[in-house]
Design a protein around this motif. Structure first.
Motif, PDB file in Angstrom:
ATOM      1  N   ALA A 345     -28.233 -42.460  42.113  1.00 31.06           N
ATOM      2  CA  ALA A 345     -28.888 -42.557  40.812  1.00 31.06           C
ATOM      3  C   ALA A 345     -28.078 -43.463  39.904  1.00 31.06           C
ATOM      4  O   ALA A 345     -26.861 -43.604  40.053  1.00 31.06           O
ATOM      5  CB  ALA A 345     -29.020 -41.168  40.194  1.00 31.06           C
ATOM      6  N   THR A 346     -28.769 -44.120  38.962  1.00 31.54           N
ATOM      7  CA  THR A 346     -28.095 -45.023  38.028  1.00 31.54           C
ATOM      8  C   THR A 346     -27.924 -44.343  36.683  1.00 31.54           C
ATOM      9  O   THR A 346     -28.748 -43.527  36.260  1.00 31.54           O
ATOM     10  CB  THR A 346     -28.898 -46.317  37.856  1.00 31.54           C
ATOM     11  N   GLU A 347     -26.840 -44.712  35.999  1.00 31.92           N
ATOM     12  CA  GLU A 347     -26.559 -44.204  34.663  1.00 31.92           C
ATOM     13  C   GLU A 347     -26.105 -45.360  33.786  1.00 31.92           C
ATOM     14  O   GLU A 347     -25.427 -46.282  34.264  1.00 31.92           O
ATOM     15  CB  GLU A 347     -25.473 -43.117  34.699  1.00 31.92           C
ATOM     16  N   GLY A 348     -26.510 -45.329  32.510  1.00 29.15           N
ATOM     17  CA  GLY A 348     -26.066 -46.342  31.554  1.00 29.15           C
ATOM     18  C   GLY A 348     -26.824 -47.653  31.645  1.00 29.15           C
ATOM     19  O   GLY A 348     -26.336 -48.676  31.146  1.00 29.15           O
ATOM     20  N   LEU A 349     -28.009 -47.666  32.268  1.00 28.53           N
ATOM     21  CA  LEU A 349     -28.796 -48.895  32.373  1.00 28.53           C
ATOM     22  C   LEU A 349     -29.361 -49.241  30.999  1.00 28.53           C
ATOM     23  O   LEU A 349     -29.873 -48.375  30.280  1.00 28.53           O
ATOM     24  CB  LEU A 349     -29.917 -48.701  33.398  1.00 28.53           C
ATOM     25  N   ALA A 350     -29.276 -50.550  30.642  1.00 30.75           N
ATOM     26  CA  ALA A 350     -29.757 -50.983  29.329  1.00 30.75           C
ATOM     27  C   ALA A 350     -31.264 -50.776  29.213  1.00 30.75           C
ATOM     28  O   ALA A 350     -32.003 -50.832  30.207  1.00 30.75           O
ATOM     29  CB  ALA A 350     -29.404 -52.451  29.100  1.00 30.75           C
ATOM     30  N   THR A 358     -28.651 -51.097  46.636  1.00 26.79           N
ATOM     31  CA  THR A 358     -28.647 -51.331  48.075  1.00 26.79           C
ATOM     32  C   THR A 358     -27.277 -50.925  48.637  1.00 26.79           C
ATOM     33  O   THR A 358     -26.248 -51.457  48.180  1.00 26.79           O
ATOM     34  CB  THR A 358     -28.911 -52.811  48.389  1.00 26.79           C
ATOM     35  N   PRO A 359     -27.244 -50.002  49.621  1.00 31.42           N
ATOM     36  CA  PRO A 359     -28.348 -49.176  50.109  1.00 31.42           C
ATOM     37  C   PRO A 359     -28.708 -48.107  49.087  1.00 31.42           C
ATOM     38  O   PRO A 359     -27.884 -47.724  48.257  1.00 31.42           O
ATOM     39  CB  PRO A 359     -27.788 -48.570  51.388  1.00 31.42           C
ATOM     40  N   GLY A 360     -29.897 -47.593  49.172  1.00 28.95           N
ATOM     41  CA  GLY A 360     -30.349 -46.603  48.200  1.00 28.95           C
ATOM     42  C   GLY A 360     -29.824 -45.211  48.470  1.00 28.95           C
ATOM     43  O   GLY A 360     -29.819 -44.364  47.578  1.00 28.95           O
ATOM     44  N   ASN A 361     -29.348 -44.932  49.710  1.00 28.52           N
ATOM     45  CA  ASN A 361     -28.798 -43.616  50.065  1.00 28.52           C
ATOM     46  C   ASN A 361     -27.408 -43.793  50.680  1.00 28.52           C
ATOM     47  O   ASN A 361     -27.127 -44.814  51.339  1.00 28.52           O
ATOM     48  CB  ASN A 361     -29.704 -42.894  51.057  1.00 28.52           C
ATOM     49  N   ILE A 362     -26.563 -42.795  50.472  1.00 24.29           N
ATOM     50  CA  ILE A 362     -25.228 -42.791  51.071  1.00 24.29           C
ATOM     51  C   ILE A 362     -25.033 -41.485  51.825  1.00 24.29           C
ATOM     52  O   ILE A 362     -25.724 -40.493  51.574  1.00 24.29           O
ATOM     53  CB  ILE A 362     -24.126 -42.958  50.006  1.00 24.29           C
ATOM     54  N   GLU A 363     -24.073 -41.491  52.777  1.00 23.25           N
ATOM     55  CA  GLU A 363     -23.747 -40.299  53.560  1.00 23.25           C
ATOM     56  C   GLU A 363     -22.460 -39.672  53.002  1.00 23.25           C
ATOM     57  O   GLU A 363     -21.442 -40.354  52.853  1.00 23.25           O
ATOM     58  CB  GLU A 363     -23.555 -40.658  55.037  1.00 23.25           C
ATOM     59  N   VAL A 364     -22.522 -38.373  52.719  1.00 22.62           N
ATOM     60  CA  VAL A 364     -21.378 -37.657  52.142  1.00 22.62           C
ATOM     61  C   VAL A 364     -21.047 -36.457  53.027  1.00 22.62           C
ATOM     62  O   VAL A 364     -21.951 -35.724  53.448  1.00 22.62           O
ATOM     63  CB  VAL A 364     -21.675 -37.177  50.705  1.00 22.62           C
ATOM     64  N   VAL A 365     -19.742 -36.276  53.313  1.00 25.82           N
ATOM     65  CA  VAL A 365     -19.263 -35.090  54.042  1.00 25.82           C
ATOM     66  C   VAL A 365     -18.448 -34.241  53.058  1.00 25.82           C
ATOM     67  O   VAL A 365     -17.465 -34.720  52.486  1.00 25.82           O
ATOM     68  CB  VAL A 365     -18.411 -35.469  55.266  1.00 25.82           C
ATOM     69  N   LEU A 366     -18.884 -32.990  52.885  1.00 26.27           N
ATOM     70  CA  LEU A 366     -18.213 -32.067  51.976  1.00 26.27           C
ATOM     71  C   LEU A 366     -17.499 -30.975  52.769  1.00 26.27           C
ATOM     72  O   LEU A 366     -17.963 -30.571  53.844  1.00 26.27           O
ATOM     73  CB  LEU A 366     -19.227 -31.426  51.024  1.00 26.27           C
ATOM     74  N   GLU A 367     -16.387 -30.475  52.223  1.00 27.15           N
ATOM     75  CA  GLU A 367     -15.645 -29.375  52.840  1.00 27.15           C
ATOM     76  C   GLU A 367     -15.416 -28.275  51.807  1.00 27.15           C
ATOM     77  O   GLU A 367     -15.315 -28.545  50.606  1.00 27.15           O
ATOM     78  CB  GLU A 367     -14.296 -29.854  53.389  1.00 27.15           C
ATOM     79  N   GLY A 368     -15.296 -27.023  52.313  1.00 27.45           N
ATOM     80  CA  GLY A 368     -15.051 -25.902  51.418  1.00 27.45           C
ATOM     81  C   GLY A 368     -15.414 -24.598  52.085  1.00 27.45           C
ATOM     82  O   GLY A 368     -15.760 -24.557  53.277  1.00 27.45           O
ATOM     83  N   PRO A 369     -15.357 -23.484  51.339  1.00 28.34           N
ATOM     84  CA  PRO A 369     -15.745 -22.195  51.903  1.00 28.34           C
ATOM     85  C   PRO A 369     -17.203 -22.221  52.359  1.00 28.34           C
ATOM     86  O   PRO A 369     -18.083 -22.721  51.643  1.00 28.34           O
ATOM     87  CB  PRO A 369     -15.535 -21.223  50.741  1.00 28.34           C
ATOM     88  N   LEU A 370     -17.435 -21.681  53.550  1.00 28.15           N
ATOM     89  CA  LEU A 370     -18.790 -21.708  54.089  1.00 28.15           C
ATOM     90  C   LEU A 370     -19.808 -21.033  53.172  1.00 28.15           C
ATOM     91  O   LEU A 370     -20.923 -21.551  53.009  1.00 28.15           O
ATOM     92  CB  LEU A 370     -18.811 -21.062  55.475  1.00 28.15           C
ATOM     93  N   PRO A 371     -19.480 -19.885  52.554  1.00 26.05           N
ATOM     94  CA  PRO A 371     -20.483 -19.285  51.666  1.00 26.05           C
ATOM     95  C   PRO A 371     -20.881 -20.220  50.523  1.00 26.05           C
ATOM     96  O   PRO A 371     -22.039 -20.237  50.106  1.00 26.05           O
ATOM     97  CB  PRO A 371     -19.787 -18.026  51.144  1.00 26.05           C
ATOM     98  N   VAL A 372     -19.945 -20.998  50.028  1.00 29.62           N
ATOM     99  CA  VAL A 372     -20.256 -21.927  48.942  1.00 29.62           C
ATOM    100  C   VAL A 372     -21.081 -23.098  49.467  1.00 29.62           C
ATOM    101  O   VAL A 372     -22.074 -23.528  48.849  1.00 29.62           O
ATOM    102  CB  VAL A 372     -18.958 -22.420  48.272  1.00 29.62           C
ATOM    103  N   LEU A 373     -20.690 -23.636  50.636  1.00 30.14           N
ATOM    104  CA  LEU A 373     -21.429 -24.765  51.201  1.00 30.14           C
ATOM    105  C   LEU A 373     -22.859 -24.370  51.548  1.00 30.14           C
ATOM    106  O   LEU A 373     -23.807 -25.140  51.323  1.00 30.14           O
ATOM    107  CB  LEU A 373     -20.707 -25.288  52.444  1.00 30.14           C
ATOM    108  N   ASN A 374     -23.015 -23.163  52.099  1.00 31.81           N
ATOM    109  CA  ASN A 374     -24.358 -22.725  52.496  1.00 31.81           C
ATOM    110  C   ASN A 374     -25.267 -22.499  51.295  1.00 31.81           C
ATOM    111  O   ASN A 374     -26.499 -22.533  51.425  1.00 31.81           O
ATOM    112  CB  ASN A 374     -24.272 -21.438  53.314  1.00 31.81           C
ATOM    113  N   ALA A 375     -24.678 -22.274  50.143  1.00 35.30           N
ATOM    114  CA  ALA A 375     -25.487 -21.999  48.953  1.00 35.30           C
ATOM    115  C   ALA A 375     -25.778 -23.248  48.131  1.00 35.30           C
ATOM    116  O   ALA A 375     -26.418 -23.158  47.076  1.00 35.30           O
ATOM    117  CB  ALA A 375     -24.776 -20.963  48.085  1.00 35.30           C
TER     118      ALA A 375
END
Length: 423
Positions: A345-350, A358-375
């Motif tokens: 998403a863009t922020e601060g566009l005039a 480009t590209p419009g989507n990125i791949e993100v890997v997150l780590e943390g407690p499983l209960p938090v990730l699952n929620a």
């Protein structure tokens, strides 16, 4: 009161006057031989004056009270009361006063030819070991002395223990070498004595001993009776020490039953204390290597569990100290990773401008407690680029926003190309 010492100026003036008088006297003797006697008297007076000026006499009470002793007590009599202390007023040159101690002053009552009764006796004082000291007064000048018939009788010896034995040991037989001793003294005090106590210190003993012990004359209530004498005043006591049980340290164990809530795990199990001291026969101790505490159920647990439990003892054993234990089971979230694709998403566009990412989507890997990730929901993680003040085609780093407790393991790509155009 203590007389003041003249100051230096007055002393110097006095000495100068004395020397001048001495010179005049010698001149007069040469002219008139008959004045020899007068000169001699003048010389003696000068010596006394100078001596008192250089080493003045101090008159005062000795700063410590002096204990009165009794002398010449009849062979068949004894002093039944505690003799008081007295204050002694003395006169002494200052240099002798500084050397004077209580050991140099003797205060006593002479009881020669006195009979068995209560009577006031004058106090006599003498100074020993230092000359040139005079006793001026004593307060009080007399004290009451109660003389009674000197009697002797036998009392039993009783051995007593002081202190405590180590754990696992017990006291056996205690046998004094002498079972009777003689107590002698004033008739009224001897009548109070019921036994002679031999106190034996058994602290830390693991084997039998034989000790020499000083005897104490005791009354019926257990208080020490003073003013009497025991004969003999010491006795040897044989003490038996037996090992009643063995002591051993055994670790505590606990069984965990069930499973925590999905995404959680048992991270640690702690018992307090970790081990306890137990005692018992060697046969019983040889059968045990540890003590199992009651099991703890952690089924569906999401937080720590703390239990206070009674420690179960195997048959034949007993506690030395602790009888309860605390079990702490730590429950912690399990860690994991989560991969997701995010639209940038863009922020601060005039105003009035548009942007193409480009590209419009990125791949993100997150780590943390499983209960938090699952929620995590779609609104909990965002990927944005800041376009404030940017124009044309630019490369902008991507900012990832995640909830507390979640960390970013990787972002691909970390920057995107943005083309900004006016509408």
């Amino acid at each position: 009161m203590r007389l003041p010492v003249p100051d230096r100026q007055r002393r110097a003036e006095a000495l100068e006057l004395a020397h001048d008088a001495w010179r005049r006297a010698k001149a007069a003797v040469r002219r008139t031989p008959g004045l020899f006697v007068v000169s001699l008297l003048l010389g003696v007076s000068l010596w006394v004056f100078v001596t008192d000026t250089e080493n003045p006499t101090i008159v005062d009470f000795f700063p410590q009270p002096i204990t009165v002793e009794a002398v010449n007590v009849g062979e068949s009599l004894a002093v039944a009361n505690q003799l008081a202390t007295v204050n002694v007023r003395i006169s002494a040159p200052s240099d002798r006063w500084e050397d004077l101690t209580a050991a140099n002053i003797r205060a006593y009552v002479d009881l020669k030819d006195f009979g068995a009764r209560s009577q006031d006796v004058p106090i006599l004082v003498e100074v020993q070991g230092i000359s040139g000291i005079r006793v001026l007064d004593v307060e009080p000048r007399s004290i009451t002395v109660n003389l009674e018939d000197l009697v002797t009788r036998n009392v039993p010896v009783r051995a007593r223990t002081v202190g405590s034995l180590p754990t696992g040991y017990e006291l056996g037989n205690m046998a004094p070498a002498t079972t009777l001793v003689q107590v002698s003294g004033p008739e009224s005090l001897v009548a109070l004595v019921s036994e002679a106590a031999a106190d034996v210190n058994v602290t830390g003993l693991t084997v039998g001993v034989e000790q020499g012990v000083t005897l104490k004359p005791l009354g019926a209530g257990g208080a020490e009776v003073r003013g009497v004498r025991l004969e003999p005043d010491t006795v040897r006591v044989a003490v038996e020490i037996n090992q009643s049980t063995l002591v051993r340290t055994l670790p505590l164990t606990v069984e965990i039953v069930g499973n925590p809530d999905p995404g959680f795990r048992v991270s640690s199990v702690v018992t307090s204390p970790a081990a306890i001291l137990v005692q018992g026969p060697i046969e019983a101790l040889q059968q045990v290597d540890s003590i199992a505490l009651p099991s703890v159920n952690v089924n569906a647990a999401r937080t720590d569990i703390v239990r206070s439990v009674a420690i179960p003892l195997p048959p034949g054993l007993s506690f030395v100290d602790r009888e309860r234990a605390t079990v702490t089971v730590s429950i912690t979230p399990m860690s994991g990773s989560f991969r997701l694709s995010l639209a940038v998403a863009t922020e601060g566009l005039a105003s009035g401008a548009s942007a193409t990412v480009t590209p419009g989507n990125i791949e993100v890997v997150l780590e943390g407690p499983l209960p938090v990730l699952n929620a995590l929901g779609t609104a909990d993680v965002r990927a944005t680029v800041d376009l404030i003040g940017r124009v044309g085609t630019v490369t902008v780093p991507v900012t990832i926003t995640v909830p507390e407790g979640v960390t970013i393991a990787s972002v691909q790509p970390q920057s995107v190309a943005v083309t900004i155009s006016s509408r």
